[in-house]
Design an enzyme around this catalytic site. Sequence first.
Site, mmCIF file in Angstrom:
data_model
loop_
_atom_site.group_PDB
_atom_site.id
_atom_site.type_symbol
_atom_site.label_atom_id
_atom_site.label_comp_id
_atom_site.label_asym_id
_atom_site.label_seq_id
_atom_site.Cartn_x
_atom_site.Cartn_y
_atom_site.Cartn_z
ATOM 1 N N SER A 1 -23.216 0.698 39.778
ATOM 2 C CA SER A 1 -22.944 -0.574 39.087
ATOM 3 C C SER A 1 -23.211 -1.809 39.945
ATOM 4 C CB SER A 1 -21.514 -0.599 38.541
ATOM 5 O OG SER A 1 -21.365 0.371 37.527
ATOM 6 N N ASN B 1 -33.622 4.091 40.834
ATOM 7 C CA ASN B 1 -33.934 5.383 40.225
ATOM 8 C C ASN B 1 -34.003 5.099 38.713
ATOM 9 O OD1 ASN B 1 -33.587 7.914 38.984
ATOM 10 N ND2 ASN B 1 -31.454 8.110 39.667
ATOM 11 N N GLY C 1 -23.060 4.142 36.321
ATOM 12 C CA GLY C 1 -23.377 4.184 34.895
ATOM 13 C C GLY C 1 -22.543 3.267 34.019
ATOM 14 N N LYS D 1 -34.117 7.186 36.383
ATOM 15 C CA LYS D 1 -33.478 8.288 35.638
ATOM 16 C C LYS D 1 -34.401 8.781 34.520
ATOM 17 C CE LYS D 1 -28.981 6.602 36.988
ATOM 18 N NZ LYS D 1 -27.565 6.507 36.733
ATOM 19 N N HIS E 1 -28.366 13.433 43.629
ATOM 20 C CA HIS E 1 -27.767 12.381 42.797
ATOM 21 C C HIS E 1 -26.579 12.975 42.043
ATOM 22 C CE1 HIS E 1 -27.135 9.610 39.454
ATOM 23 N NE2 HIS E 1 -27.603 8.692 40.275
ATOM 24 N N GLU F 1 -25.678 12.923 39.094
ATOM 25 C CA GLU F 1 -26.012 13.585 37.819
ATOM 26 C C GLU F 1 -26.587 14.986 38.071
ATOM 27 O OE1 GLU F 1 -28.234 10.252 36.302
ATOM 28 O OE2 GLU F 1 -26.350 9.124 36.300
HETATM 29 P P1 PGA Z 1 -26.035 2.219 37.894
HETATM 30 O O1 PGA Z 1 -26.690 3.557 38.447
HETATM 31 O O2 PGA Z 1 -26.460 1.074 38.804
HETATM 32 O O3 PGA Z 1 -26.604 2.071 36.513
HETATM 33 O O4 PGA Z 1 -24.547 2.396 37.908
HETATM 34 C C1 PGA Z 1 -26.648 3.842 39.820
HETATM 35 C C2 PGA Z 1 -27.244 5.181 40.127
HETATM 36 O O5 PGA Z 1 -27.041 6.146 39.392
HETATM 37 O O6 PGA Z 1 -27.930 5.308 41.155
#
Ligand code: PGA
Length: 261
Positions: free
Chosen positions: A215, A9, A175, A11, A97, A99
Amino acid sequence: MKKLYFGSNLKMYKNIRETTDYLIRLQKLTQDLEHEKITLFIIPSYTSLDRASGITDQNQIMLGAQNMCWEEVGQFTGEISPLMLQELGIKIVELGHSERRHIFGETNEIIGQKVKAALEHGFIALLCIGETGKEKQCGISDEILRIQLKTGLSKVCEEELDKLWIAYEPVWAIGVNGLPASSDYAQEKHHVIKNILQELFGEPGKAVPVLYGGSVNLENAGGLIQQPDIDGLFVGRSAWDAEKFNQLIRDATEAVNMEVS
Ligand code: PGA
């Protein structure tokens, strides 16, 4: 050998040119992979989707949107209709998601309506679930996953299951400030999720792919994908450079001892 899923994604990163450059590069780097066994997908910003769908072979890299309204038309300022996404020819809609849930206040009920609408419009619905750090601390992670799945999937019937993917993304793992889940922890929760899916839909529930996100990086991807109940990796930051993502896909695939070309 299980089928593997790798996706990202993007974002609110990458403008139209950056997205198309990235997709062209990623397509070139991954064209020799066995696409019947390895499903790749990228979820760019809305504004990049039109151009992205023009330059991407979706037999190789499927494209998705980061959200969608449950209604087709109406007084929904700022929303994107399933019909508008259909016009673009994209295949996947990501819903719920963390967020969207935690910054924009989307509830399980709203997400459930969107999942239903996405399936009715022929998209793959990628439902994201995961507990917060606080919920984990309180020892209620499994209960939270159960609520998110039961409410998010309350309108889904067995015939629609072949278009459903789940991403388990613990909020505390996502994140820049996230800590990746250990392979053992992720496996344990994926097992819980698979059991709930089976409880909801019987035997066919077992076939719904469950991806891990939060992550994921070059170091932990292999250990995660080797877990029996982890079908794929949903990657953020570590996927936004095409070379690095290609490397991660190949290392992870090798880790499950699969022929990649
Ligand atoms: P990240 O994001 O790998 O940067 O932790 C994962 C996500 O939000 O799907």
